[in-house]
Structure formats: structure tokens, C-alpha cells
Design an enzyme around this catalytic site. Sequence first.
Site, PDB file in Angstrom:
ATOM      1  N   ALA A  16       0.368  -1.058   0.126  1.00  0.00           N
ATOM      2  CA  ALA A  16      -0.140   0.069  -0.137  1.00  0.00           C
ATOM      3  C   ALA A  16       0.928   1.495  -0.084  1.00  0.00           C
ATOM      4  O   ALA A  16       0.254   2.447  -0.101  1.00  0.00           O
ATOM      5  CB  ALA A  16      -0.914   0.286   1.242  1.00  0.00           C
ATOM      6  N   ASN A  17       2.463   1.197  -0.007  1.00  0.00           N
ATOM      7  CA  ASN A  17       2.934   2.340  -0.230  1.00  0.00           C
ATOM      8  C   ASN A  17       2.851   3.325  -1.466  1.00  0.00           C
ATOM      9  O   ASN A  17       3.245   4.221  -1.469  1.00  0.00           O
ATOM     10  CB  ASN A  17       4.537   1.984   0.569  1.00  0.00           C
ATOM     11  CG  ASN A  17       5.429   1.248  -0.749  1.00  0.00           C
ATOM     12  OD1 ASN A  17       4.825  -0.274  -0.830  1.00  0.00           O
ATOM     13  ND2 ASN A  17       6.298   1.900  -1.073  1.00  0.00           N
TER      14      ASN A  17
ATOM     15  N   GLY B 269       1.831   3.144  -5.765  1.00  0.00           N
ATOM     16  CA  GLY B 269       0.289   2.773  -6.926  1.00  0.00           C
ATOM     17  C   GLY B 269      -0.876   2.147  -6.043  1.00  0.00           C
ATOM     18  O   GLY B 269      -1.941   2.819  -5.576  1.00  0.00           O
TER      19      GLY B 269
ATOM     20  N   TYR C  12       2.878 -15.603 -14.656  1.00  0.00           N
ATOM     21  CA  TYR C  12       2.070 -14.511 -14.034  1.00  0.00           C
ATOM     22  C   TYR C  12       0.874 -14.944 -13.937  1.00  0.00           C
ATOM     23  O   TYR C  12      -0.012 -14.843 -13.066  1.00  0.00           O
ATOM     24  CB  TYR C  12       2.703 -12.915 -15.001  1.00  0.00           C
ATOM     25  CG  TYR C  12       1.779 -11.548 -14.024  1.00  0.00           C
ATOM     26  CD1 TYR C  12       1.888 -11.372 -13.260  1.00  0.00           C
ATOM     27  CD2 TYR C  12       0.713 -11.176 -15.138  1.00  0.00           C
ATOM     28  CE1 TYR C  12       0.968 -10.357 -12.610  1.00  0.00           C
ATOM     29  CE2 TYR C  12       0.005  -9.977 -14.559  1.00  0.00           C
ATOM     30  CZ  TYR C  12      -0.010  -9.729 -13.207  1.00  0.00           C
ATOM     31  OH  TYR C  12      -0.418  -8.427 -12.717  1.00  0.00           O
TER      32      TYR C  12
END
Length: 300
Positions: free
Chosen positions: A23-24, A26, A172
Site C-alpha cells: 500500500a505504499n 500505486g 504471471y
Amino acid sequence: MSTSWTQQDIPDQRGRTAVITGANTGLGFETARMLAERGASVVLAVRNVEKGRQAAARISGDVTVQALDLTSLESVRSAAAELRATHPRIDLLINNAGVMHTPRQTTADGFELQFGTNHLGHFALTGLLLDRLLPVPGSRVVTVSSTGHRIQAAIHFDDLQWERSYSRVGAYGQAKLANLMFTYELQRRLAQHGTTIAVAAHPGVANTELARSIPAAIRGPLNLLAPLLTQKPEMGALPTLRAATDPAVIGGQYYGPGGRREIRGYPELVSSSPESHDQATQQRLWTVSEELTGVTFPLT
């Protein structure tokens, strides 16, 4: 009258606690910011604590930082223990952090990086925190997937860690398919409890740091086309926020941008691939994930 779901539609979040991984920056940062602005107590669960503190300083509201490295099960267990000690209840667990199209690397526990980070780390964290959500009415586990779950995507049980051969895109796709399968199987297991629900979301194509591992030869042209092909992080965060807060959401749903090919647009209910709904594969993935992480869920 517009029916587009926007930030203004987020209900009052006062009294609710949200834990958000990655959450730091984007999408995670925008998710945290909007929830905090609506009154939630938000925990930024991040690998780099200093960057987490810098992000927290840019958000108005009740925001704290928790060290969490999803590439290490030891870190996941430590973070979960600290969160359990400081938060007797959790209303929202948002499994947002992720890596994309990285060169082949392994986590501290020997897992292929994309599968280990995007799926196994979040699987373990959810299992270790779930008893803080189960008693809370309206609590939710929201896991962020991707349209990439449709691209070269399968659960390769014969080579989950891509040791025989490696594809950035395929790995991915496997990880993001696993995110959806985890959500659907978790919802089935939660259904008998009647409180917590599991929901999935995807951001479309958002202009964030997630693409930093894409090879430079491809990333250059993509950067030129970004204004036409991507949306801003605050728009990309809206499907997650709708999944987390819209009172009309029910367990097992999947939200993404409503525009063409789900690339951009306001969040709507979307569908996932037929493969993602294969219950036998979901159950097998769950069992394997328990074995690999050593984490079992407090669910019958």
C-alpha cells in the site's frame, strides 16, 4: 443520471479497520488513501517500512505501517502475529501487492517469485489473520487478480515453481489465476459462517510501477502508448474499493473496469475464465498451498 461507481460511492468507513498489502505505491496507495479519507483505520502492510511511512504521511486519517515481506513466510508469520496483537478485529483484508513478468527468481522459501508473492504469500497471510475477520459482520477478503489470468494461464501442478522451463508471462498468468481460484474456494469455505466474504477485483491496465520488470525493449513502446492504453492508479483502484465496500457485493464476485476489454473504465461486475471456475483444480491448489506454506485455515 450517471450510474458509474466512483470514490463518492464509498460508504462511511468509520469504525472499520483495513489491512492492505503493497500500500505504499500505486493501486494499494490509492486504495488506502480513499478508505482513510472515508474514515477507516488503515494499515499499510509493506516490505519497505520507510517508504511505507512516507506514503502514510501523504494520507489524511488514521494510518499505520506494518512490515510485511510476502517473499518470506517467516516475515508473513511475524507480520500476522504483530497484527493479531494490535488488532482484535479486522474488517477488510486487501491482498493487493504483487510482482509481474519478473525474470526467474525465487522467494526466501524457494518458491518461484510471482507465484510465491502473488499467491502463496497472500494465502498464508489470509489464513493467519482470518480469525480476526470471521466474527466481524460485513468483513471481507479482497484479492487483486488481473486480466493476465487469461493469458498463457494454467496451474502447472507438475512444475509449480517453473524449474524445468520459465515463462515470465506464463508464471504471471498462473499466479493471477491462482488468486481467483483462491478467492472462489475461500468463498465456498466461508459461506457456512455467514459473516466474512471473499471477493476478487482487477484494475484493468493501470499506469503503475508494476510494469517495471517488463523488458526495456517492450516497456519503451508501451510507455509511449500508456496515455491511450492505461488509466490512472486512482481509477485502477476503484474495482478493489467497490469489492471492499459496496453493500451490494456478495461473496465470490469479481469486479473490474467496465470499458472495452476491461482495460479502462468504472468498476462493474465482470467474469473470469472458465478455467478459474474449475472446482477440482481450486481444491487441489488449496491443498498444495497449505502444504507449501504450512498454513491451515480456521474453517471446517
